[in-house]
Design an enzyme around this catalytic site. Sequence first.
Site, PDB file in Angstrom:
ATOM      1  N   GLY A  39      42.037  46.984  40.697  1.00  0.00           N
ATOM      2  CA  GLY A  39      41.769  47.022  39.253  1.00  0.00           C
ATOM      3  C   GLY A  39      41.099  45.694  38.930  1.00  0.00           C
ATOM      4  N   LYS A  40      39.984  45.763  38.216  1.00  0.00           N
ATOM      5  CA  LYS A  40      39.219  44.536  38.005  1.00  0.00           C
ATOM      6  C   LYS A  40      40.043  43.461  37.290  1.00  0.00           C
ATOM      7  CE  LYS A  40      34.914  47.104  38.031  1.00  0.00           C
ATOM      8  NZ  LYS A  40      34.600  46.875  39.432  1.00  0.00           N
ATOM      9  N   ASN A  43      42.685  42.003  39.646  1.00  0.00           N
ATOM     10  CA  ASN A  43      42.034  41.167  40.660  1.00  0.00           C
ATOM     11  C   ASN A  43      41.671  39.799  40.088  1.00  0.00           C
ATOM     12  OD1 ASN A  43      42.151  43.428  42.266  1.00  0.00           O
ATOM     13  ND2 ASN A  43      39.987  43.947  42.081  1.00  0.00           N
ATOM     14  N   LEU A 227      24.575  37.840  41.867  1.00  0.00           N
ATOM     15  CA  LEU A 227      23.518  38.488  42.662  1.00  0.00           C
ATOM     16  C   LEU A 227      23.913  38.642  44.125  1.00  0.00           C
ATOM     17  CD1 LEU A 227      20.601  36.377  41.123  1.00  0.00           C
ATOM     18  CD2 LEU A 227      21.088  38.771  40.619  1.00  0.00           C
ATOM     19  N   GLY A 231      23.645  34.553  45.169  1.00  0.00           N
ATOM     20  CA  GLY A 231      24.362  33.627  44.284  1.00  0.00           C
ATOM     21  C   GLY A 231      24.439  34.153  42.866  1.00  0.00           C
ATOM     22  N   ASP A 255      33.493  43.207  53.707  1.00  0.00           N
ATOM     23  CA  ASP A 255      33.899  44.063  52.585  1.00  0.00           C
ATOM     24  C   ASP A 255      33.670  43.272  51.296  1.00  0.00           C
ATOM     25  OD1 ASP A 255      35.144  45.633  50.714  1.00  0.00           O
ATOM     26  OD2 ASP A 255      37.027  45.871  51.824  1.00  0.00           O
ATOM     27  N   GLY A 260      33.227  40.021  43.018  1.00  0.00           N
ATOM     28  CA  GLY A 260      32.873  39.658  41.643  1.00  0.00           C
ATOM     29  C   GLY A 260      34.114  39.273  40.844  1.00  0.00           C
ATOM     30  N   ASP A 261      35.217  39.948  41.111  1.00  0.00           N
ATOM     31  CA  ASP A 261      36.470  39.620  40.401  1.00  0.00           C
ATOM     32  C   ASP A 261      36.989  38.256  40.838  1.00  0.00           C
ATOM     33  OD1 ASP A 261      36.350  42.146  39.217  1.00  0.00           O
ATOM     34  OD2 ASP A 261      37.472  43.053  40.860  1.00  0.00           O
TER      35      ASP A 261
HETATM   36  O1  RIB Z   1      35.974  45.218  41.385  1.00  0.00           O
HETATM   37  C1  RIB Z   1      36.713  45.889  42.356  1.00  0.00           C
HETATM   38  C2  RIB Z   1      37.699  46.802  41.702  1.00  0.00           C
HETATM   39  O2  RIB Z   1      37.002  47.812  41.036  1.00  0.00           O
HETATM   40  C3  RIB Z   1      38.645  47.502  42.630  1.00  0.00           C
HETATM   41  O3  RIB Z   1      39.818  46.772  42.853  1.00  0.00           O
HETATM   42  C4  RIB Z   1      38.880  48.845  41.962  1.00  0.00           C
HETATM   43  O4  RIB Z   1      40.195  49.044  41.549  1.00  0.00           O
HETATM   44  C5  RIB Z   1      37.901  48.881  40.805  1.00  0.00           C
HETATM   45  O5  RIB Z   1      38.522  48.619  39.627  1.00  0.00           O
END
Ligand code: RIB
Length: 315
Positions: A39-40, A43, A227, A231, A255, A260-261
Amino acid sequence: MSKVVVVGSCSTDLFFYTSKLPNPGQTIHGKQFSIDFGGKGANQCVAAQNLGADTVFIGCVGEDLFGEDILNNFKKCGVDTRYIVKKPNVDTGVAQINVTDDGENYIIIVAGANGTLQKGDVDKAESVLLNETGVVLFQFETPLETTEYLLNKISTINSKCCKIVNGAPAYSNLQKEILQLADIFCVNESEAEIYTNEIIKIDSIESANQALSLLLKQGCNTVIITLGPLGAVFASKDAREPQWVRLPKIENPIDTTGAGDAFIGALAYFIVHKPNLNLYEKIKRSCAIATVTVQHKGTQKSFPLRNDLPNKLFD
Ligand code: RIB
């Protein structure tokens, strides 16, 4: 004003590692399956907490095993869970994540309980938001009305709080108010294309800079476009000249899910704990932390702890 508050989504991530994606109607063998916390919102919260931020999460889970596990994980990480609401008759959010051999991810989310976050839920955290919050983070996996409501409220009750909106997943018809209420609007290149009505294909620094300019014209205060291996670029209403933060090349990303999170969680950490760094330096250090995550599988389990990182990132 030292807390990082995240208002957003928490989900269970179901990972399928595969050499290729199936064609319509086709079944293929994948290589590996795993489950992680995602979940963003969650995270970003855990990324900031791992670096040493004092974090609070505001969000919803269902009354099910996934929800219970998510709550326990937040507690184990040290996140304040007092404002996570258990909602009846709805499942905890889930994401199906396919990761191909080049490390790229393809994600489908079912928001579930994340889609039930209401004004009344976020209002319960008013005193934290008023008195203790230095940065608040939003994403778009919870209802936009609640996001807009709280952005307005925070602007009124805590003008010192930096409001960061991560426009992910992207909406093609987002109300401009949200862009204008955010102090920082942060998106990746594919999201930036959607917010600029797909008039630009972002495939270079020049095209990313054009998107920055269009987003500033829509009323954003500061825009960051991440990006991937290139970067990030950023620009602000009062410093419109785009700046490019370059990254050292990572040869074989494993992976990219959640990178981004991790970037946004790190940025929140640096805004609160290193206020004297300029924005370029904060973004550079956050990119460096996001880069670490793409070298490991999973979302939150790929996020580094402060002790795993070079000291110079925290000077
Ligand atoms: O940004 C990655 C996230 O996007 C994942 O953890 C997934 O749950 C989605 O929300």
